[in-house]
Design a protein around this motif. Sequence first.
Motif, short mmCIF file in Angstrom:
data_model
loop_
_atom_site.label_atom_id
_atom_site.label_comp_id
_atom_site.label_asym_id
_atom_site.label_seq_id
_atom_site.Cartn_x
_atom_site.Cartn_y
_atom_site.Cartn_z
N PHE A 3 0.85 -1.14 0.01
CA PHE A 3 -0.03 0.09 -0.04
C PHE A 3 0.90 1.19 -0.02
N SER A 4 0.41 2.21 -0.93
CA SER A 4 1.47 3.56 -0.78
C SER A 4 0.98 4.49 0.39
N THR A 5 -0.13 4.36 0.85
CA THR A 5 -0.36 5.46 2.10
C THR A 5 -0.79 4.73 3.38
N CYS A 6 -0.19 4.81 4.57
CA CYS A 6 -0.62 4.01 5.76
C CYS A 6 -0.94 4.93 6.79
N VAL A 7 -2.35 5.12 7.25
CA VAL A 7 -2.68 5.93 8.33
C VAL A 7 -3.23 5.22 9.48
N SER A 23 3.26 -1.67 4.50
CA SER A 23 3.68 -0.91 3.36
C SER A 23 5.10 -1.26 2.77
N LEU A 24 5.69 -2.17 3.21
CA LEU A 24 6.52 -3.08 2.53
C LEU A 24 6.28 -4.59 2.09
N THR A 25 7.10 -5.01 1.05
CA THR A 25 7.01 -6.25 0.66
C THR A 25 7.49 -7.13 1.87
N ARG A 26 6.92 -8.05 2.08
CA ARG A 26 7.28 -8.99 3.14
C ARG A 26 8.14 -10.00 2.67
N ILE A 27 9.46 -10.02 3.19
CA ILE A 27 10.54 -10.82 2.73
C ILE A 27 11.08 -11.46 4.04
N SER A 28 11.27 -12.80 4.24
CA SER A 28 11.75 -13.36 5.39
C SER A 28 13.22 -13.25 5.52
N VAL A 29 13.69 -13.06 6.83
CA VAL A 29 15.16 -12.85 7.15
C VAL A 29 15.63 -14.39 7.00
N ALA A 30 17.05 -14.52 6.22
CA ALA A 30 17.51 -15.85 6.06
C ALA A 30 17.99 -16.40 7.53
N SER A 31 18.36 -15.52 8.15
CA SER A 31 18.92 -15.87 9.62
C SER A 31 18.17 -16.11 10.67
N SER A 86 1.92 22.03 19.09
CA SER A 86 1.42 20.47 18.94
C SER A 86 1.89 20.11 17.37
N PHE A 87 1.66 18.99 16.95
CA PHE A 87 1.90 18.50 15.65
C PHE A 87 0.50 17.71 15.23
N LYS A 88 0.34 18.09 13.84
CA LYS A 88 -0.69 17.42 13.19
C LYS A 88 -0.53 16.26 12.44
N THR A 89 0.51 16.51 11.61
CA THR A 89 0.56 15.09 10.80
C THR A 89 2.26 14.73 10.43
N ILE A 90 2.55 13.70 10.21
CA ILE A 90 4.05 13.38 9.58
C ILE A 90 3.65 12.60 8.45
N VAL A 91 4.49 13.04 7.38
CA VAL A 91 4.50 12.64 5.99
C VAL A 91 5.67 12.16 5.55
N VAL A 92 5.95 11.02 5.20
CA VAL A 92 7.12 10.15 4.86
C VAL A 92 7.21 9.74 3.31
N ASN A 93 7.84 10.50 2.39
CA ASN A 93 7.91 10.09 0.94
C ASN A 93 8.95 9.37 0.67
N ILE A 94 9.00 8.03 0.20
CA ILE A 94 10.16 7.17 -0.03
C ILE A 94 10.21 6.85 -1.52
N CYS A 106 16.44 6.00 -9.32
CA CYS A 106 15.66 5.95 -8.36
C CYS A 106 14.11 5.74 -8.84
N GLU A 107 13.34 5.20 -8.10
CA GLU A 107 12.00 5.08 -8.30
C GLU A 107 11.18 5.28 -7.07
N TYR A 108 9.84 5.65 -7.45
CA TYR A 108 8.91 5.78 -6.19
C TYR A 108 8.82 4.71 -5.54
N TYR A 109 8.94 4.63 -4.17
CA TYR A 109 8.43 3.23 -3.41
C TYR A 109 7.22 3.44 -2.54
N ALA A 110 6.97 4.45 -1.74
CA ALA A 110 5.90 4.38 -0.74
C ALA A 110 5.80 5.97 -0.26
N ARG A 111 4.66 6.01 0.22
CA ARG A 111 4.37 7.33 0.97
C ARG A 111 3.51 6.86 2.32
#
Length: 209
Positions: A3-7, A23-31, A86-94, A106-111
């Motif tokens: 998903f590109s947006t997570c709230v 928000s991220l592809t699930r890849i298992s950790v080998a170790s 106070s703060f209202k929103t955090i936005v992270v563009n990746i 580079c390519e768009y990954y997530a927001r």
Amino acid sequence: MRFSTCVPMTTGLLAVWVCLSISLTRISVASGALGLKTKLVAKYYGIKNCKDKESLYRLLNVSYELHDDGGTLVDATLDFSAPVSSFKTIVVNINRCTGGVASNLCEYYARWTWSTAICSLLLTKNMIWTPWVECIKPSFKCPVPGTLHDCTNCSLDLRLADSMGLGFIDKFIWDTEIQLWSGRNELALCMNMFIEPQRVPVHKTGSKT
């Protein structure tokens, strides 16, 4: 599925972990999550104010130092030019980059967007960003006075990525824009981080770090 947006609707640790995970592809950790012989550390290629956006807070005098675990520690000054209650929103563009940081690499990954109880969320313990928040002196908490804050030996805690099944993040350089919006809908902070997670051996004397 990604998903590109997570709230998240709550600010608890579990809610944030779920938000990041979907928000991220699930890849298992080998170790596996237990008994890791390596850990992820952050190498920074640059941290700077957003060029195209004016904000209330500015990063000054940014410098970098190599940590003994192979990661990078960051020193900087945060100029809080105006108080914020106070703060209202955090936005992270990746964007994710392969082989370097350039428009053709580079390519768009997530927001990601958070909009609930931001002051509490920023102070949540044991999160990827916790070391960054805790390195700010005077302590970062709401309301934030309009003054200079020193950031000393700052970094991200990427160890959580392994426990969340995100061990693949060291395959890319991450071009990340972070926006922090005040309760009055003013852009309080906007900065770009260029981060390359690197996997390093865990030494016996530092296996708990």
